[in-house]
Design a protein around this motif. Structure first.
Motif, PDB file in Angstrom:
ATOM      1  N   ASP A 385       0.841  -1.205   0.000  1.00  0.00           N
ATOM      2  CA  ASP A 385       0.000   0.000   0.000  1.00  0.00           C
ATOM      3  C   ASP A 385       0.874   1.251   0.000  1.00  0.00           C
ATOM      4  OD1 ASP A 385      -2.309  -1.467  -0.049  1.00  0.00           O
ATOM      5  OD2 ASP A 385      -2.767  -1.235   2.087  1.00  0.00           O
ATOM      6  N   HIS A 386       1.951   1.204   0.806  1.00  0.00           N
ATOM      7  CA  HIS A 386       2.869   2.338   0.863  1.00  0.00           C
ATOM      8  C   HIS A 386       3.593   2.521  -0.465  1.00  0.00           C
ATOM      9  CE1 HIS A 386       6.727   4.313   2.547  1.00  0.00           C
ATOM     10  NE2 HIS A 386       5.798   5.233   2.390  1.00  0.00           N
ATOM     11  N   TRP A 388       2.548   1.777  -3.412  1.00  0.00           N
ATOM     12  CA  TRP A 388       1.629   2.318  -4.428  1.00  0.00           C
ATOM     13  C   TRP A 388       1.343   3.797  -4.187  1.00  0.00           C
ATOM     14  CZ3 TRP A 388       2.766  -1.937  -6.500  1.00  0.00           C
ATOM     15  CH2 TRP A 388       2.272  -2.277  -7.757  1.00  0.00           C
ATOM     16  N   SER A 389       1.374   4.213  -2.950  1.00  0.00           N
ATOM     17  CA  SER A 389       1.200   5.647  -2.679  1.00  0.00           C
ATOM     18  C   SER A 389       2.405   6.429  -3.194  1.00  0.00           C
ATOM     19  CB  SER A 389       1.011   5.890  -1.179  1.00  0.00           C
ATOM     20  OG  SER A 389       2.208   5.637  -0.456  1.00  0.00           O
ATOM     21  N   SER A 392       2.017   6.338  -7.154  1.00  0.00           N
ATOM     22  CA  SER A 392       0.759   6.841  -7.727  1.00  0.00           C
ATOM     23  C   SER A 392       0.905   8.085  -8.598  1.00  0.00           C
ATOM     24  CB  SER A 392      -0.261   7.098  -6.610  1.00  0.00           C
ATOM     25  OG  SER A 392       0.249   8.030  -5.676  1.00  0.00           O
TER      26      SER A 392
END
Length: 557
Positions: A385-386, A388-389, A392
């Motif tokens: 998740d980190h 992809w942030s 992004s």
């Protein structure tokens, strides 16, 4: 005429001509190779220059190693397609004595450090950003894969068709001229699977496509939530026995070949011998139709225990490790099931997609509990998740498709990407816990590798590489971090991304080579910024730039 007096003069003249010719060839090879090396600067710069560090590199770095001039004194043909450990030119240069009947020239033969190519691999002329998935299943840019001869050689089998500046893949193959989708449905129908869907309600997940051609079979399997990754009688059936080793209890082998239906004498002989072999291996015919026969591997050891003494092929020794796959010879023997698999009459895996996150039974082989597995899965969910942030601002939903996790462990990085339209090649270190079977038990795919060597894959294969402590690991082995950077650059596509998760000195080392590699720093983040993280890892994200060749090109749609 042998007695003519000018014979000696002719011999001396011939000798002189030969000496001059050899000298000219030497000059051509020496200076030609130097010029070839310099011409590569159009595509990118060398990392090291004749043994010394280049563009900010540190000769005395723990991760970098000095190399002498010999590492850059020879060039190669078709360098834009170089796979160093599968390089025919290297085999010829080293004069390796290989048994061609055993196809040893197709095995890995890696160059020694002093013979490694100390340069970046250029893209082919006219290279374009690859067509995005899912369109790429059916078409690619011709300039990216300049091997159109297959379209002519396989024109009657509908493998591939050249159309303008693209190559189209209609889905045909040697044994499925009318399309891989119909062939796949036919196999499912032969096995009486529900609705002619081959994944059998999630029970069948991974397929090994042997002799994959242009991979139409594997490409069309994806819509069924299935991932796909020879003279069978040679050497006492050793190739079939290797397939037997990697098949799960109750797994299937679908065989489409003329021997399955032809009536001429030679095909009948091969069919008879092959049928006798698989019967001794305890495989049974699950279905047979036209050109295709499907065998099934037994669920338990019962059949093996009932074989007559001396039956060939033999059972493998009790001390043989079926999970040892790196640098070991294949053996012509049958691998028995563990006590667990024998008692449970199969692998005991949950159907897909539940098996991705359900603790697999073979965790116990490593002393791992379900709690350890679940914590690892959650940890990597947060880390991804980190990631992809951080990515992004640079990516869209279709930017990434082919991903490699260079140190996969239990496969939790790949599992965290389950909702993304990507696939992951999970690489398990050859000298660590043999967790590749856990990766496959989760319905993922992977391989074993030592990152001190080049990996056996085509240049420009991946859109994203994830390197978790890989540089720190090879440093402990005394291997070159510079060589690893070159290898990562070889297999990442132009505009692709690399996520390096390692200690600060490693990140500092990589940063010194960004200009030489034509990489661009995207962002750097301390792992403490991740939820629930308290380690000292640093996350460094880079992007490979698009090199300009002599022919300009535009981004693909």
């Amino acid at each position: 005429m042998r007695g003519r007096s000018d014979g000696a003069q002719k011999k001396r003249l011939l000798t002189s001509v030969c000496v001059v010719a050899v000298f000219l060839v030497f000059l051509y090879v020496y200076f030609g190779s130097r010029n070839a090396g310099e011409s590569a600067l159009e595509y990118g710069s060398r990392l090291r220059k004749l043994g010394s560090s280049y563009l900010g590199g540190d000769e005395d770095s723990d991760l970098g190693h000095k190399q002498d001039e010999s590492s850059v004194k020879f060039g190669l043909d078709d360098e834009d397609e170089l796979i160093p450990c599968l390089d025919r030119n290297l085999i010829y240069q080293m004069r390796l004595k290989l048994d061609l009947s055993l196809m040893e020239h197709y095995e890995r033969h890696c160059p020694l450090p002093e013979r490694r190519f100390n340069c970046l691999i250029p893209p082919p002329p006219g290279y374009k950003i690859p067509v995005k998935w899912p369109k790429s299943r059916d078409e690619v840019w011709k300039a990216n894969i300049p091997h159109t001869h297959l379209a002519h050689e396989k024109s009657d089998q509908n493998w591939m068709v050249v159309k303008g500046d693209k190559i189209n893949f209609p889905g045909g193959g040697t044994h499925f001229h009318y399309g891989a989708d119909k062939y796949i449905a036919s196999i499912a129908n032969m096995l009486n699977f529900s609705n002619n869907v081959l994944n059998n309600e999630g029970r069948l997940r991974t397929v090994f496509d042997v002799g994959c051609g242009v991979a139409s079979f594997g490409g069309y399997l994806l819509s069924s939530n299935i991932i796909a990754i020879i003279d069978w009688l040679q050497r006492d059936g050793i190739l079939l026995l290797e397939l037997d080793r990697v098949l799960r209890p109750g797994g299937y082998f679908a065989y489409s070949s003329p021997e399955a239906y032809a009536q001429d004498e030679e095909d009948l002989r091969i069919w008879k011998q092959m049928s006798a072999l698989v019967e001794r291996m305890c495989w049974r015919i699950a279905a047979k139709r036209n050109q295709t026969v499907i065998w099934q591997k037994p669920l338990t050891n019962d059949c093996y225990l009932e074989r007559e003494p001396g039956t060939q092929p033999p059972m493998c020794r009790s001390d043989d490790d079926p999970d040892a796959v790196w640098g070991v010879q294949m053996e012509a023997c049958i691998t028995a099931y563990s006590d667990h698999d024998h008692k449970t009459r199969g692998s005991g895996l949950a159907p897909w997609p539940e098996r991705l996150t359900a603790p697999p039974p073979r965790l116990a082989d490593f002393g791992y509990s379900s709690e350890v597995f679940e914590k690892d899965t959650e940890l990597w969910r947060q880390r991804v998740d980190h990631y992809w942030s951080l990515l992004s601002p640079k990516i869209k939903s279709d930017t990434l498709r082919n991903i490699m996790d260079m140190k996969a462990h239990l496969g939790s990085f790949a599992a965290a990407l389950k909702d993304k339209d990507v696939w992951v090649m999970n690489v398990v270190p050859e000298d660590g816990p043999k967790t590749l079977k856990i990766v496959y038990d989760r319905g993922l795919i992977g391989t074993v590798h030592n990152w001190c060597e080049s990996i056996s894959t085509y240049p420009r294969t991946y859109d994203l590489l994830h390197a978790w402590n890989v540089f720190s690991d090879i440093e402990k082995k005394g291997c070159s971090g510079e060589d690893l950077l070159l290898e990562m650059d070889r297999i990442i596509r132009p505009t692709g991304f690399i996520i390096i998760r390692d200690k600060q000195p490693v990140i500092d080392f990589v940063k010194k080579y960004l200009a030489a590699l034509h990489w661009e720093a995207v962002t750097t983040a301390d792992s403490s910024t991740e939820p629930g993280q308290d380690g000292d890892d640093v996350v460094f994200v880079v992007q490979k730039k698009l090199w300009l060749t002599s022919e300009s090109f535009r981004d693909a749609e």
